[in-house]
Design an enzyme around this catalytic site. Structure first.
Site, PDB file in Angstrom:
ATOM      1  N   LYS A   8       3.096   4.783   0.562  1.00  0.00           N
ATOM      2  CA  LYS A   8       3.631   3.472   0.976  1.00  0.00           C
ATOM      3  C   LYS A   8       4.629   2.994  -0.061  1.00  0.00           C
ATOM      4  CE  LYS A   8       1.982  -0.003  -0.623  1.00  0.00           C
ATOM      5  NZ  LYS A   8       2.355  -0.865  -1.801  1.00  0.00           N
TER       6      LYS A   8
ATOM      7  N   ALA B  58      -4.045   4.227   1.188  1.00  0.00           N
ATOM      8  CA  ALA B  58      -3.533   5.250   2.100  1.00  0.00           C
ATOM      9  C   ALA B  58      -4.595   6.301   2.388  1.00  0.00           C
ATOM     10  CB  ALA B  58      -2.286   5.903   1.504  1.00  0.00           C
TER      11      ALA B  58
ATOM     12  N   GLY C 227       1.246   1.875  -7.258  1.00  0.00           N
ATOM     13  CA  GLY C 227       2.023   0.994  -6.405  1.00  0.00           C
ATOM     14  C   GLY C 227       2.556   1.615  -5.131  1.00  0.00           C
ATOM     15  N   ILE C 228       2.007   2.782  -4.726  1.00  0.00           N
ATOM     16  CA  ILE C 228       2.514   3.442  -3.516  1.00  0.00           C
ATOM     17  C   ILE C 228       1.376   3.778  -2.538  1.00  0.00           C
ATOM     18  CG2 ILE C 228       4.683   4.307  -4.432  1.00  0.00           C
ATOM     19  CD1 ILE C 228       3.301   6.942  -5.057  1.00  0.00           C
ATOM     20  N   GLY C 229       0.370   2.957  -2.510  1.00  0.00           N
ATOM     21  CA  GLY C 229      -0.685   3.116  -1.508  1.00  0.00           C
ATOM     22  C   GLY C 229      -1.980   3.622  -2.078  1.00  0.00           C
ATOM     23  N   GLY C 230      -1.952   4.774  -2.719  1.00  0.00           N
ATOM     24  CA  GLY C 230      -3.118   5.299  -3.405  1.00  0.00           C
ATOM     25  C   GLY C 230      -4.358   5.318  -2.543  1.00  0.00           C
ATOM     26  N   GLY C 231      -5.397   4.652  -3.030  1.00  0.00           N
ATOM     27  CA  GLY C 231      -6.670   4.631  -2.331  1.00  0.00           C
ATOM     28  C   GLY C 231      -6.582   4.003  -0.951  1.00  0.00           C
TER      29      GLY C 231
ATOM     30  N   ASP D  13      -4.165  -3.666   1.857  1.00  0.00           N
ATOM     31  CA  ASP D  13      -3.088  -2.787   2.308  1.00  0.00           C
ATOM     32  C   ASP D  13      -3.536  -1.752   3.335  1.00  0.00           C
ATOM     33  OD1 ASP D  13      -1.285  -4.068   0.698  1.00  0.00           O
ATOM     34  OD2 ASP D  13      -1.143  -2.481  -0.804  1.00  0.00           O
TER      35      ASP D  13
ATOM     36  N   PRO E  26       0.156   9.833  -7.841  1.00  0.00           N
ATOM     37  CA  PRO E  26      -0.470   9.259  -9.027  1.00  0.00           C
ATOM     38  C   PRO E  26      -1.377   8.084  -8.683  1.00  0.00           C
ATOM     39  CG  PRO E  26       1.939   9.158  -9.186  1.00  0.00           C
ATOM     40  CD  PRO E  26       1.612   9.737  -7.866  1.00  0.00           C
ATOM     41  N   VAL E  27      -2.399   7.899  -9.504  1.00  0.00           N
ATOM     42  CA  VAL E  27      -3.375   6.828  -9.296  1.00  0.00           C
ATOM     43  C   VAL E  27      -2.825   5.534  -9.892  1.00  0.00           C
ATOM     44  CG1 VAL E  27      -5.736   6.075  -9.785  1.00  0.00           C
ATOM     45  CG2 VAL E  27      -5.250   8.500  -9.335  1.00  0.00           C
TER      46      VAL E  27
END
Length: 302
Positions: free
Chosen positions: A20, A128, A122-126, A160, A118-119
């Site tokens: 994301k 997503a 800022g791109i969704g992580g958990g 999110d 990466p954890v």
């Protein structure tokens, strides 16, 4: 649901947890419940983490994690993938009478998560990953739930997650639960390069550092408006915590063919949209050579 026949034999399905990206993120106010009202444009990249599920008939849910960012991740019951799986199961079979039927309690899954993103980046992580689990197990268990039902489940787990369930371009408001699909010309298929300096950054400290100044509404009427008047109100507090974000943005800005570069979400991942595949190829190679310790992923917007 009770009259369905359980599928025979081993069943393995695969789902991508699409990365994301916030093309813009306007923070409007801090709410009384501790959340923040935001206005954001969410877009999704055609790559991300990968989740596989194998059907098992004993009701057990088990998670294994591999991939370049698997280290340190908990594969126990507090992992969002397993929490999403259990929430879906409870939603589909909400009472013991249903859960103890042949179709209910005996349905489980072996889940295998390949963590490519990466954890705390800022791109969704958990979020997503949890959304991918909802989509995947909805298919594996033949629950037949629509996106609205999956989003309702996801909202109980994280702000999110509903947007990540849909994984298409969305205008997002409230604390993340108010979603409006958008179809902006020239956006889908745009090349995007994601760069992270290799420093995890938690969401809570960044929001805590926001100066609580409302800089105005988000114009999401066109990509041009996003480029010209959009912003990320969390960039300043994120850069105060991780100054390397500034170096990443300066490096992206310097690449030929950039349409837009910004930080995504609460950081520390930054992104650039490019005019052409040739431009992004050149930028990707140049940045990998100059900064081999930075994480980089190229893709296209869905």
């Amino acid at each position: 649901m009770l009259g369905r026949v359980r599928p025979a034999g081993a069943v393995v399905l695969i789902e991508t947890a699409f990365a994301k990206v916030n093309l813009a993120l306007h923070v409007r106010r801090r709410r009384g419940d501790g959340y923040h009202d935001i206005e954001s444009l969410f877009v999704f990249v055609d790559s991300g983490d990968v989740l596989r599920a194998e059907l098992r008939d004993d009701g057990v849910l088990a998670l294994s994690i591999d991939g370049p960012f698997a280290a340190g991740l908990d594969d126990g019951p507090e992992n969002l993938v397993l929490r999403a799986a259990n929430s879906l199961k409870l939603y589909a079979w909400p009472t013991p009478a249903l859960a103890n039927t042949d179709w209910g309690a005996q349905f489980g899954a072996n889940l295998y998560l390949t963590k490519n993103l990466p954890v705390a980046s800022g791109i969704g992580g958990g979020s997503a990953d949890a959304a991918a689990a909802l989509r995947l197990l909805n298919r594996l268990w033949r629950c037949g739930l629509d996106d609205a039902a999956l989003c309702a489940i996801g909202e109980t787990l994280g702000s999110d997650i509903p947007a990540c369930v849909i994984s298409r371009t969305l205008r997002v408001e409230g604390r993340g639960e108010a979603l409006a699909p958008l179809d902006l010309p020239r956006l889908a298929g745009t090349p995007i390069l994601l760069i992270n300096p290799g420093i995890p950054l938690g969401t809570a400290p960044v929001f805590k550092g926001w100066d609580q100044h409302d800089r105005g509404t988000l114009d999401s009427s066109s990509l041009a408006a996003i480029i010209d008047s959009g912003r990320n109100d969390l960039e300043a507090p994120a850069r105060a915590l991780v100054p390397e974000i500034g170096a990443v943005l300066d490096t992206l800005d310097a690449q030929p063919g950039v349409l837009l570069s910004r930080m995504s979400g609460s950081g520390a991942t930054c992104f650039a949209l490019f005019r052409s595949g040739a431009d992004i190829d050149a930028a990707h190679q140049a940045i990998r050579r100059a900064y081999p310790d930075w994480w980089a992923m190229r893709g296209t917007l869905r």
